[in-house]
Scaffold this motif. Structure first.
Motif, short mmCIF file in Angstrom:
data_model
loop_
_atom_site.label_atom_id
_atom_site.label_comp_id
_atom_site.label_asym_id
_atom_site.label_seq_id
_atom_site.Cartn_x
_atom_site.Cartn_y
_atom_site.Cartn_z
N LYS A 128 0.84 -1.21 0.00
CA LYS A 128 0.00 0.00 0.00
C LYS A 128 0.87 1.26 0.00
CE LYS A 128 -4.01 -2.01 2.33
NZ LYS A 128 -4.85 -2.00 3.55
N ARG A 129 1.92 1.22 0.85
CA ARG A 129 2.80 2.39 0.88
C ARG A 129 3.46 2.61 -0.47
NH1 ARG A 129 5.93 1.32 6.66
NH2 ARG A 129 4.10 1.69 8.02
N THR A 130 3.92 1.51 -1.03
CA THR A 130 4.57 1.66 -2.35
C THR A 130 3.58 2.12 -3.39
OG1 THR A 130 4.17 -0.72 -2.68
CG2 THR A 130 6.35 -0.04 -1.87
N SER A 131 2.31 1.64 -3.27
CA SER A 131 1.30 2.09 -4.23
C SER A 131 1.03 3.58 -4.08
CB SER A 131 0.01 1.29 -4.04
OG SER A 131 -0.54 1.53 -2.75
N VAL A 132 0.94 4.03 -2.80
CA VAL A 132 0.73 5.47 -2.57
C VAL A 132 1.91 6.27 -3.10
CG1 VAL A 132 0.49 7.25 -0.79
CG2 VAL A 132 -0.79 5.10 -0.59
N ASP A 133 3.11 5.79 -2.79
CA ASP A 133 4.30 6.49 -3.28
C ASP A 133 4.36 6.49 -4.79
OD1 ASP A 133 5.07 6.94 -0.67
OD2 ASP A 133 6.32 5.12 -0.56
N SER A 134 3.98 5.36 -5.36
CA SER A 134 4.00 5.29 -6.82
C SER A 134 2.97 6.22 -7.43
CB SER A 134 3.74 3.85 -7.28
OG SER A 134 2.46 3.43 -6.83
N GLU A 135 1.77 6.33 -6.78
CA GLU A 135 0.75 7.27 -7.28
C GLU A 135 1.26 8.72 -7.19
OE1 GLU A 135 -2.75 6.60 -5.09
OE2 GLU A 135 -3.27 4.71 -6.10
N GLU A 136 1.88 9.05 -6.04
CA GLU A 136 2.42 10.41 -5.91
C GLU A 136 3.50 10.67 -6.96
OE1 GLU A 136 3.81 10.78 -1.98
OE2 GLU A 136 1.81 10.92 -1.06
N ARG A 137 4.37 9.71 -7.14
CA ARG A 137 5.41 9.87 -8.17
C ARG A 137 4.80 9.97 -9.55
NH1 ARG A 137 9.67 5.20 -6.10
NH2 ARG A 137 10.27 6.24 -4.15
N TYR A 138 3.72 9.18 -9.76
CA TYR A 138 3.06 9.23 -11.06
C TYR A 138 2.45 10.60 -11.32
CZ TYR A 138 -0.25 8.26 -14.79
OH TYR A 138 -0.97 8.31 -15.94
#
Length: 368
Positions: free
Chosen positions: A231-241
């Motif tokens: 989940k953290r990586t998904s949130v980080d990936s969304e922010e990076r995206y």
């Protein structure tokens, strides 16, 4: 249907002496005395697979190696089996009296993955010119196991009169006759897996370690931690995206604006281009003419200054020459004058002397 079952086989997941003596796993009668002896041991629980004091190590990391040469030593076997993983322990079974090799051994690896690697790749390999057979540790991992010395085991040769089926070398064949399910159930023999037969070229998978409640809790905790990290990586990936998309949009906007400017510049009419070109050429010509005139003037000035300097230098040279010549003539005239005066003086002295001599000559007789 029968033609498809000719090459179909299946392997035993649990050991039953009567079934192991049948080629298709459906016999319900005892074939020989060895099967009868194995059945007695199984029914009376006379064999304890965990009672051997020589057995040490993890059975899930151990492989059984047989058909070894009688001359193969522990060093040779360890060197050959180390190709498939890190060997933790090795036990070559020897005769209790003579100490000679019995032709089989147990090899324990560090991990279960290395054991599976050896189980798959070391099978039918050669050690000391002998083709070996590799199997998993059935003594502790196969339910109901009975060793060969008690009438059980797997494999064997036809000449020995003790063939046993269901193993890796001699699997059960798919039955071509009707299966007696009632008799098999009465004797506690597992029926053949209809519809789930395997090919002869497929290797059966060794049993895997059963996970305990503690392992399950640890696994659930690991899963929860993995889900959280995911989940953290998904949130980080969304922010990076989103950041990348904003940056990409800005870059695209700048690129589009630059492209629009280029298109606008390309859309100039031919008249504007000609006017612009003529203006540029006229300005360039004026600049060139001005620069050429300035360069010409500078060159003329340089030439005139050089001519003047040359003239001045020539005049100076003439004056210097004249001065030097006049000085030389003056010097010569002064020398000539001096010589002339000296000559005159000498001549006058000589004449005076001559007069004196003449006077003295004339007066001497008269005095006498």
């Amino acid at each position: 249907m029968s033609a498809n079952k000719v090459n179909a086989v299946f392997y035993a997941e649990s050991y039953h002496p009567i079934q192991a003596g049948s080629i298709d796993g459906t016999d319900v009668l005892l074939h020989d005395n060895a099967v009868y002896r194995a059945q007695l041991c199984a029914s009376a629980h006379l064999y304890d697979p965990f009672g051997d004091p020589n057995v040490i190590g993890d059975p899930y990391c151990t492989v059984f190696v047989t058909r070894l040469s009688r001359l193969t030593t522990e060093h040779t076997l360890r060197k050959a089996m180390s190709k498939y993983g890190r060997v933790r322990n090795l036990r070559l079974v020897r005769h209790i009296v003579t100490g000679a090799s019995r032709g089989y051994a147990f090899v324990e690896y560090e991990t279960e993955r290395e054991m599976r690697h050896a189980y798959k790749d070391a099978h039918h390999s050669k050690i000391d010119d002998c083709e070996i057979m590799v199997d998993y540790y059935r003594q502790q991992l196969m339910p109901g196991w009975i060793p060969r010395r008690l009438g059980g085991g797997l494999g064997g040769k036809k000449e020995s009169g003790q063939l046993r089926f269901g193993g890796r070398e001699k699997p059960f064949r798919a039955p071509l006759r009707p299966i007696p399910f009632d008799d098999l159930k009465r004797l506690g023999i597992p029926p053949p897996p209809e519809g789930r037969y395997m090919s002869r070229f497929q290797d059966p998978s060794p049993p895997r370690r059963e996970r305990s409640s503690v392992d399950r809790e640890e696994g659930s905790q690991k899963r929860d931690g993995q889900e959280r990290s995911h989940k953290r990586t998904s949130v980080d990936s969304e922010e990076r995206y989103h950041k990348r998309s904003s940056v990409d949009s800005e870059d695209r906007y700048h690129k589009r604006s630059s492209m629009d400017q280029e298109e606008h510049s390309r859309k100039w009419s031919s008249v504007e281009r000609e006017e612009h070109y003529s203006k540029r050429t006229s300005v360039d010509r004026g600049d060139r003419s001005h620069s050429m005139s300035s360069t010409k003037e500078e060159r003329h000035r340089k030439r005139s200054s050089s001519n003047r300097s040359d003239r001045r230098s020539s005049k100076d040279r003439d004056e210097h020459h004249k001065r030097s010549s006049s000085n030389r003539s003056d010097r010569r005239s002064s020398k000539d004058r001096d010589e002339r005066t000296n000559k005159r003086h000498k001549h006058s002295d000589h004449s005076h002397r001559h007069e004196r001599r003449s006077t003295t000559g004339d007066l001497s007789p008269e005095q006498e």
